[in-house]
Design a protein around this motif. Structure first.
Motif, PDB file in Angstrom:
ATOM      1  N   PRO A 329       0.836  -1.211   0.000  1.00 22.63           N
ATOM      2  CA  PRO A 329       0.000   0.000   0.000  1.00 22.63           C
ATOM      3  C   PRO A 329       0.869   1.258   0.000  1.00 22.63           C
ATOM      4  O   PRO A 329       0.901   2.033   0.968  1.00 22.63           O
ATOM      5  N   VAL A 330       1.584   1.494  -1.095  1.00 24.19           N
ATOM      6  CA  VAL A 330       2.626   2.519  -1.114  1.00 24.19           C
ATOM      7  C   VAL A 330       2.069   3.942  -1.019  1.00 24.19           C
ATOM      8  O   VAL A 330       2.744   4.834  -0.500  1.00 24.19           O
ATOM      9  N   ILE A 331       0.860   4.166  -1.514  1.00 18.62           N
ATOM     10  CA  ILE A 331       0.320   5.526  -1.466  1.00 18.62           C
ATOM     11  C   ILE A 331      -0.082   5.912  -0.035  1.00 18.62           C
ATOM     12  O   ILE A 331       0.335   6.969   0.447  1.00 18.62           O
ATOM     13  N   PRO A 332      -0.848   5.081   0.680  1.00 14.51           N
ATOM     14  CA  PRO A 332      -1.069   5.408   2.089  1.00 14.51           C
ATOM     15  C   PRO A 332       0.228   5.529   2.889  1.00 14.51           C
ATOM     16  O   PRO A 332       0.343   6.376   3.777  1.00 14.51           O
ATOM     17  N   GLU A 333       1.209   4.703   2.550  1.00 11.80           N
ATOM     18  CA  GLU A 333       2.480   4.758   3.279  1.00 11.80           C
ATOM     19  C   GLU A 333       3.186   6.099   3.085  1.00 11.80           C
ATOM     20  O   GLU A 333       3.782   6.633   4.028  1.00 11.80           O
ATOM     21  N   VAL A 334       3.146   6.639   1.868  1.00 13.15           N
ATOM     22  CA  VAL A 334       3.833   7.913   1.652  1.00 13.15           C
ATOM     23  C   VAL A 334       3.102   9.042   2.364  1.00 13.15           C
ATOM     24  O   VAL A 334       3.726   9.975   2.879  1.00 13.15           O
ATOM     25  N   VAL A 335       1.771   8.951   2.442  1.00 14.57           N
ATOM     26  CA  VAL A 335       1.016   9.975   3.177  1.00 14.57           C
ATOM     27  C   VAL A 335       1.302   9.868   4.675  1.00 14.57           C
ATOM     28  O   VAL A 335       1.396  10.885   5.376  1.00 14.57           O
ATOM     29  N   ASN A 336       1.435   8.649   5.181  1.00 11.71           N
ATOM     30  CA  ASN A 336       1.867   8.483   6.577  1.00 11.71           C
ATOM     31  C   ASN A 336       3.170   9.225   6.832  1.00 11.71           C
ATOM     32  O   ASN A 336       3.320   9.941   7.836  1.00 11.71           O
ATOM     33  N   GLN A 337       4.120   9.089   5.916  1.00 17.16           N
ATOM     34  CA  GLN A 337       5.428   9.715   6.107  1.00 17.16           C
ATOM     35  C   GLN A 337       5.345  11.238   6.024  1.00 17.16           C
ATOM     36  O   GLN A 337       6.050  11.955   6.748  1.00 17.16           O
ATOM     37  N   ILE A 338       4.484  11.738   5.155  1.00 19.94           N
ATOM     38  CA  ILE A 338       4.250  13.185   5.126  1.00 19.94           C
ATOM     39  C   ILE A 338       3.749  13.640   6.482  1.00 19.94           C
ATOM     40  O   ILE A 338       4.184  14.665   7.022  1.00 19.94           O
ATOM     41  N   ALA A 339       2.835  12.883   7.043  1.00 20.56           N
ATOM     42  CA  ALA A 339       2.279  13.249   8.349  1.00 20.56           C
ATOM     43  C   ALA A 339       3.352  13.287   9.429  1.00 20.56           C
ATOM     44  O   ALA A 339       3.383  14.203  10.259  1.00 20.56           O
ATOM     45  N   PHE A 340       4.241  12.317   9.416  1.00 21.55           N
ATOM     46  CA  PHE A 340       5.313  12.301  10.417  1.00 21.55           C
ATOM     47  C   PHE A 340       6.162  13.567  10.300  1.00 21.55           C
ATOM     48  O   PHE A 340       6.554  14.173  11.308  1.00 21.55           O
ATOM     49  N   GLU A 341       6.448  13.963   9.064  1.00 23.70           N
ATOM     50  CA  GLU A 341       7.259  15.166   8.852  1.00 23.70           C
ATOM     51  C   GLU A 341       6.530  16.415   9.338  1.00 23.70           C
ATOM     52  O   GLU A 341       7.123  17.282   9.981  1.00 23.70           O
ATOM     53  N   VAL A 342       5.242  16.522   9.031  1.00 22.95           N
ATOM     54  CA  VAL A 342       4.466  17.692   9.433  1.00 22.95           C
ATOM     55  C   VAL A 342       4.393  17.787  10.957  1.00 22.95           C
ATOM     56  O   VAL A 342       4.495  18.875  11.536  1.00 22.95           O
ATOM     57  N   ILE A 343       4.230  16.653  11.614  1.00 18.60           N
ATOM     58  CA  ILE A 343       4.192  16.636  13.076  1.00 18.60           C
ATOM     59  C   ILE A 343       5.520  17.157  13.638  1.00 18.60           C
ATOM     60  O   ILE A 343       5.550  17.955  14.573  1.00 18.60           O
ATOM     61  N   GLY A 344       6.627  16.717  13.052  1.00 24.63           N
ATOM     62  CA  GLY A 344       7.933  17.213  13.485  1.00 24.63           C
ATOM     63  C   GLY A 344       8.115  18.691  13.195  1.00 24.63           C
ATOM     64  O   GLY A 344       8.677  19.435  14.013  1.00 24.63           O
ATOM     65  N   SER A 345       7.616  19.139  12.048  1.00 23.19           N
ATOM     66  CA  SER A 345       7.731  20.553  11.695  1.00 23.19           C
ATOM     67  C   SER A 345       6.946  21.429  12.667  1.00 23.19           C
ATOM     68  O   SER A 345       7.344  22.559  12.963  1.00 23.19           O
ATOM     69  N   ASP A 346       5.833  20.917  13.149  1.00 22.43           N
ATOM     70  CA  ASP A 346       5.060  21.681  14.134  1.00 22.43           C
ATOM     71  C   ASP A 346       5.871  21.903  15.404  1.00 22.43           C
ATOM     72  O   ASP A 346       5.815  22.988  16.007  1.00 22.43           O
TER      73      ASP A 346
END
Length: 474
Positions: A329-346
């Motif tokens: 499920p590569v597309i959900p996985e890449v969105v998960n990783q975007i989320a991790f980055e955004v959380i860190g950016s916050d």
């Protein structure tokens, strides 16, 4: 001066600048000093466009006050229009992470605009006796009001694209909710069987979740439309005409077509990063919820034969270098990783905002970098998730129906009829014997087949209903 270089001067002395460059000495020194990320401010075109809009608005306001000659105003405005249209962005070469509270970025803008305006006036780059980066392009301004104002404008532009992408993704969830409305399945809490619902209801929840975040994002965007242009260094407006702030903001409204307003207290506005914290928090909220949705998609599609297997995600690429036929499920996985980055950016935004001192926050460059990256990646993530995943999801009706019939949690629907104690006994027997709830209820004679069919009818299982307990008056 060599054929390929020109010499410019600042308080540190002489410095050679590439002769073809539109930037000048201040930009060149900063370019050498801040080789940090390898990412230039030109990577965020919205910020360059916003800076040009601020400079153009300032020139028009100063000219209207009789402080800037009309020919200088016109040349500056023409250069800014070119930059806003996409020209000369490659001349914005400063690293996005920089010391000096954004002064290097402001001077980068001043110099590029000035040198292009000099050409428009018929002069050569660096002939600042005819038009000066500080005295003319930066008139009545400071980095401390130009830079945060530009960040806010750029954020508004970027957020509008994110809102459009979220609405696009929401539309795809709504379409799937309608498509899957007839399909009954078992809901789950704590990864254990719960009560029945439809697959359409499951996808409808994702639609509503996105709608809530769109509303919160619009609220956060409204906060960043309040700017401190005219504050100059610390908010007192020193070096600016008393009418400059109002005129400059009005010009900026016209140029950007954004509903901008001037902060009622420019001293407070110059040091406060609260609106950036609010925006970052909403971006984090959106990321967290999108990631949760992607977790669900990965679970619901798991298998495909040895997992839940209730839905099928579009196959986008081979999933393994060693396991033939595997698809991930590569597309959900890449969105998960975007989320991790955004959380860190916050968290980055939080620390940077807290670190401000007295009349200024010196760390707005890293705030800008974090915000723009989060918005861009979320925008791309929403579009990718919609087009490459949600649009192509299909259901497995047989697997869904099998799950409903096999689930012992189906007995919950009978609580109002046979009571919790008897329902518990039915559940225990069904589990122990490996049978289903329907069979145990019929074997015990607790309900007729007709009564049972009515109690477990599709429409009855997925919404509230009034029910009179067996053998008792309400």
């Amino acid at each position: 001066m060599s054929k390929l270089m020109r010499t410019e001067y600042d308080l540190l002395g002489a410095c050679e600048v590439p002769a073809a460059a539109y930037y000048g000495v201040h930009t060149e020194r900063a370019r050498r000093n801040f080789q940090i990320t390898g990412t230039a401010v030109s990577s965020f075109p919205d910020l360059i466009v916003a800076l040009a809009a601020v400079k153009q608005a300032a020139a028009q306001a100063n000219a209207s006050l009789g402080l800037l000659a009309p020919h200088k105003r016109d040349a500056i405005a023409a250069a800014c229009e070119e930059i806003r249209a996409g020209a000369l962005h490659d001349q914005f070469v400063i690293d996005v992470i920089q010391g000096g509270a954004g002064t290097s970025t402001n001077m980068n803008a001043n110099e590029v605009i000035c040198n292009r305006a000099l050409e428009i006036l018929g002069h050569s780059k660096g002939e600042y006796q005819f038009l000066h980066p500080n005295e003319d392009v930066n008139m009545a301004q400071s980095t401390n009001d130009v830079y945060p104002t530009a960040i806010r404008i750029a954020a508004c532009l970027a957020v509008e694209r994110l809102l459009a992408a979220m609405a696009y993704l929401r539309g795809h969830f709504a379409a799937k909710a309608a498509e899957f409305a007839p399909l009954l399945k078992i809901g789950r809490t704590q990864l254990q069987d719960a009560v029945p619902m439809t697959l359409g209801q499951e996808f409808s929840a994702y639609d509503v979740m996105l709608g809530e975040d769109i509303a919160r994002l619009r609220e956060a965007e409204a906060l960043i439309r309040e700017v401190n242009l005219g504050a100059t260094a610390i908010g007192t407006g020193i070096t600016a005409h008393p009418e400059y702030a109002a005129r400059a903001v009005e010009q900026l409204r016209l140029l950007t077509q954004l509903d901008l307003s001037s902060s009622p207290n420019l001293i407070e506005a110059t040091q406060d990063c609260g609106a950036f914290i609010q925006l970052s928090g909403v971006l984090k909220r959106t990321a967290v919820k999108l990631s949760k949705v992607c977790n669900d998609l990965r679970l619901l599609s798991s298998g495909p034969r040895s997992g839940l297997g209730e839905i099928n995600l579009p196959a986008m690429q081979a999933g393994s270098s060693i396991m033939p036929g595997k698809v991930n499920p590569v597309i959900p996985e890449v969105v998960n990783q975007i989320a991790f980055e955004v959380i860190g950016s916050d968290l980055t935004v939080t620390f940077a905002a807290e670190a401000g001192q007295l009349q200024l926050n010196a760390f707005e460059p890293v705030i800008a970098n974090a915000l723009f990256r989060s918005v861009r990646h979320l925008t791309n993530g929403c579009m990718t998730l919609a087009d490459l995943c949600i649009k192509g999801i299909t259901a497995n009706p047989e697997r869904l129906a099998e799950g409903v019939e096999r689930s012992i949690a189906l007995v919950t629907a009978l609580n109002p009829v046979i009571g919790y104690k008897m329902a518990t006994a039915v559940a225990a027997e069904a589990f122990a014997n490996g049978t289903n709830v329907r069979q145990v209820v019929l074997d015990r004679g607790l309900m007729t087949r007709e009564q049972l069919d009515e109690a477990l009818r599709h429409e009855v299982l997925i919404q509230p209903r009034a029910c009179v307990p067996a053998g008792r008056n309400p």
